[in-house]
Scaffold this motif. Structure first.
Motif, mmCIF file in Angstrom:
data_model
loop_
_atom_site.group_PDB
_atom_site.id
_atom_site.type_symbol
_atom_site.label_atom_id
_atom_site.label_comp_id
_atom_site.label_asym_id
_atom_site.label_seq_id
_atom_site.Cartn_x
_atom_site.Cartn_y
_atom_site.Cartn_z
ATOM 1 N N ARG A 185 12.421 -1.342 4.296
ATOM 2 C CA ARG A 185 13.334 -0.607 5.177
ATOM 3 C C ARG A 185 13.177 0.889 4.999
ATOM 4 O O ARG A 185 13.689 1.675 5.786
ATOM 5 C CB ARG A 185 14.774 -0.981 4.835
ATOM 6 C CG ARG A 185 15.097 -2.400 5.196
ATOM 7 C CD ARG A 185 16.561 -2.673 4.943
ATOM 8 N NE ARG A 185 16.861 -4.066 5.253
ATOM 9 C CZ ARG A 185 18.038 -4.621 5.052
ATOM 10 N NH1 ARG A 185 19.031 -3.917 4.531
ATOM 11 N NH2 ARG A 185 18.236 -5.884 5.347
ATOM 12 N N ASP A 186 12.553 1.309 3.898
ATOM 13 C CA ASP A 186 12.426 2.752 3.655
ATOM 14 C C ASP A 186 11.040 3.049 3.081
ATOM 15 O O ASP A 186 10.061 2.974 3.792
ATOM 16 C CB ASP A 186 13.584 3.265 2.772
ATOM 17 C CG ASP A 186 13.931 2.298 1.645
ATOM 18 O OD1 ASP A 186 13.028 1.990 0.854
ATOM 19 O OD2 ASP A 186 15.097 1.850 1.569
ATOM 20 N N ASP A 187 10.958 3.381 1.788
ATOM 21 C CA ASP A 187 9.654 3.717 1.205
ATOM 22 C C ASP A 187 8.792 2.473 1.027
ATOM 23 O O ASP A 187 9.301 1.389 0.758
ATOM 24 C CB ASP A 187 9.848 4.351 -0.185
ATOM 25 C CG ASP A 187 10.518 5.711 -0.109
ATOM 26 O OD1 ASP A 187 10.645 6.251 1.005
ATOM 27 O OD2 ASP A 187 10.920 6.230 -1.165
ATOM 28 N N ALA A 188 7.465 2.660 1.120
ATOM 29 C CA ALA A 188 6.543 1.596 0.738
ATOM 30 C C ALA A 188 6.428 1.609 -0.788
ATOM 31 O O ALA A 188 6.699 2.629 -1.432
ATOM 32 C CB ALA A 188 5.182 1.834 1.376
ATOM 33 N N SER B 139 0.851 -1.197 0.000
ATOM 34 C CA SER B 139 0.000 0.000 0.000
ATOM 35 C C SER B 139 0.881 1.240 0.000
ATOM 36 O O SER B 139 2.098 1.161 -0.185
ATOM 37 C CB SER B 139 -0.905 -0.014 1.232
ATOM 38 O OG SER B 139 -0.144 0.273 2.382
ATOM 39 N N GLY B 140 0.245 2.391 0.225
ATOM 40 C CA GLY B 140 1.003 3.635 0.270
ATOM 41 C C GLY B 140 1.881 3.732 1.516
ATOM 42 O O GLY B 140 2.843 4.483 1.548
ATOM 43 N N GLY B 141 1.526 2.979 2.543
ATOM 44 C CA GLY B 141 2.275 3.046 3.796
ATOM 45 C C GLY B 141 3.016 1.766 4.135
ATOM 46 O O GLY B 141 3.841 1.764 5.052
ATOM 47 N N HIS B 142 2.720 0.658 3.430
ATOM 48 C CA HIS B 142 3.271 -0.637 3.853
ATOM 49 C C HIS B 142 3.695 -1.508 2.685
ATOM 50 O O HIS B 142 3.071 -1.480 1.632
ATOM 51 C CB HIS B 142 2.222 -1.412 4.657
ATOM 52 C CG HIS B 142 1.688 -0.629 5.800
ATOM 53 N ND1 HIS B 142 2.316 -0.580 7.020
ATOM 54 C CD2 HIS B 142 0.626 0.189 5.895
ATOM 55 C CE1 HIS B 142 1.639 0.229 7.819
ATOM 56 N NE2 HIS B 142 0.610 0.717 7.163
ATOM 57 N N THR B 143 4.757 -2.254 2.900
ATOM 58 C CA THR B 143 5.149 -3.334 1.991
ATOM 59 C C THR B 143 5.616 -4.450 2.905
ATOM 60 O O THR B 143 6.653 -4.334 3.547
ATOM 61 C CB THR B 143 6.305 -2.892 1.068
ATOM 62 O OG1 THR B 143 5.935 -1.655 0.474
ATOM 63 C CG2 THR B 143 6.567 -3.919 -0.020
ATOM 64 N N GLN B 144 4.808 -5.503 3.024
ATOM 65 C CA GLN B 144 5.115 -6.550 3.999
ATOM 66 C C GLN B 144 4.728 -7.915 3.453
ATOM 67 O O GLN B 144 3.741 -8.030 2.716
ATOM 68 C CB GLN B 144 4.294 -6.352 5.290
ATOM 69 C CG GLN B 144 4.418 -4.996 5.916
ATOM 70 C CD GLN B 144 3.716 -4.905 7.268
ATOM 71 O OE1 GLN B 144 2.933 -5.762 7.645
ATOM 72 N NE2 GLN B 144 4.001 -3.843 8.000
ATOM 73 N N LEU B 145 5.482 -8.925 3.860
ATOM 74 C CA LEU B 145 5.077 -10.317 3.642
ATOM 75 C C LEU B 145 4.800 -10.905 5.017
ATOM 76 O O LEU B 145 5.635 -10.796 5.930
ATOM 77 C CB LEU B 145 6.195 -11.095 2.960
ATOM 78 C CG LEU B 145 6.199 -11.050 1.429
ATOM 79 C CD1 LEU B 145 7.528 -11.533 0.885
ATOM 80 C CD2 LEU B 145 5.042 -11.859 0.835
#
Ligand code: KG4
Ligand code: ZN
Length: 351
Positions: free
Chosen positions: A166-169, A144-150
């Motif tokens: 670690r930085d931008d989503a 998403s605009g705020g998250h990148t997760q597995l």
């Protein structure tokens, strides 16, 4: 079990009602997006003020499908998100829980994005939903605009974060690249539509090489796009990014969009494939605003060993149906309730 969900973590003021853990009865959204467009991103003070103006009419409309008597519980996003925005939703939900005498559930926004894929039925028009609920164990790619997760879920409430950015989503990278080349906010949809006219192989932007198998980094990619755009117009790194859009041709913008999108999407898809190989999940779920990206859906469908689940675009971007859904699942599985006299916001809440 009928649950009202309230979501105000960013610029959308939203309320929805979900029944029995899979049926969407109402889904109402008021967005302040148009007010933020002029600034190229969400302005927290404007978002919070607009939540205050919209929240009661939005809740009234969402609840009107069943009436307050039928509502068994209230669920609200308490994090992650913008502090001022979260406060409006949480204070409203706390007040309603006390006044209407309903149990209150505190919902993690990112967890909610995953739960959106468990809504399988609705009488509302124009929703294309998964035809059955995902199965556990599952891997969720939250983009998403705020998250990148597995995240690896053994069950809905037993999960482990495999890795995050670690930085931008990734959505933030789409938004920043769009700004660099002069495409409108939000950047995700504008980059992906501009990319349709471009050559995705034209530029080979670098992929971040990290020592962790499931972590991400997108800030280097964004800088690589800036440097490439500067050199394409024959300028060096001192050339101001503000003046770039008027010097780039439509063809250059399309090629940059397509090449950037390919690399950004490949980065998350590579790690998603790795997670599937390691954990052999029964389901793979894509969640968050970037799940709307057609290139992402295409690459995952081609490369994953199982068919990925994703839901209607309206339930991928921020919404309250996902909060009502997760609240309903919490209530149905006896998860702890929140104290309506003390529930606090957690802007940096993690999975
Ligand atoms: O989940 P969401 O609505 O809000 C957050 O929780 O962040 O996601 C918004 C993000 C924005 O960065 C937007 O640019 C991105 O999702 N987005 C897309 C697409 N549609 C929205 N990114 C890539 N491709 C899309 N089609
Ligand atoms: Zn979100």
């Amino acid at each position: 079990m009928i649950v009202l969900g309230i979501e105000t973590s960013c610029d959308e003021t939203a309320a929805a009602v979900v029944q029995d853990g899979n049926i969407l009865l109402s889904n109402v959204v008021a967005s302040s997006m148009d007010l933020h467009k002029a600034y190229g991103g969400v302005v927290p003070e404007i978002a919070a003020r607009s939540h205050i103006e919209s929240i009661l009419p939005v809740i009234d409309e969402a609840v009107s499908v069943v009436g307050w008597d039928q509502i068994d519980a209230i669920a609200v996003t308490y994090g992650a998100g913008l502090g001022g925005s979260l406060l409006v939703g949480v204070m409203t939900a706390r007040t309603l829980a006390i006044v209407k005498n309903k149990p209150l559930y505190a919902v993690n926004h990112v967890h909610g994005h995953v739960a959106a894929n468990f809504i399988t039925e609705t009488d509302l028009e124009n929703y294309s939903l998964p035809n059955k609920q995902p199965e556990f164990p599952l891997i969720a790619l939250i983009v998403s605009g705020g998250h990148t997760q597995l995240v690896h879920f053994r069950s809905m409430f037993d999960y482990a974060l495999l890795g995050k950015t670690r930085d931008d989503a990734i959505g933030e990278a789409f938004d920043k690249v769009a700004k660099i080349i002069g495409l409108p906010y939000p950047g995700g949809p504008s980059i992906s539509s501009t990319a349709k006219n471009g050559d995705a192989q034209k530029y080979n932007f670098p992929k971040a090489k990290l020592d962790h198998p499931y972590e991400f980094s997108f800030s280097g990619l964004k800088t690589a796009v800036l440097r490439l755009a500067q050199s394409e117009i024959g300028e060096d790194f001192t050339f101001p990014s503000k003046a770039l859009p008027e010097r780039l041709s439509e063809a250059q913008k399309a090629d940059i969009s397509a090449s950037f999108q390919r690399i950004a999407i490949e980065t998350v898809v590579d790690k998603a494939v790795k997670a599937c190989m390691e954990f052999s999940p029964k389901s793979f779920v894509i969640a968050g605003g970037v799940a709307a990206n057609q290139e992402l859906r295409k690459q995952l469908t081609e490369k994953l060993p199982i068919v990925p689940t994703y839901t209607d675009i309206k339930l991928c971007t921020d919404n309250s149906a996902m909060i009502a859904e997760l609240g309903c699942l919490m209530a149905m599985s006896d998860q702890p309730t929140a104290d309506p006299y003390s529930l606090d916001i957690q802007p940096n809440l993690s999975m």
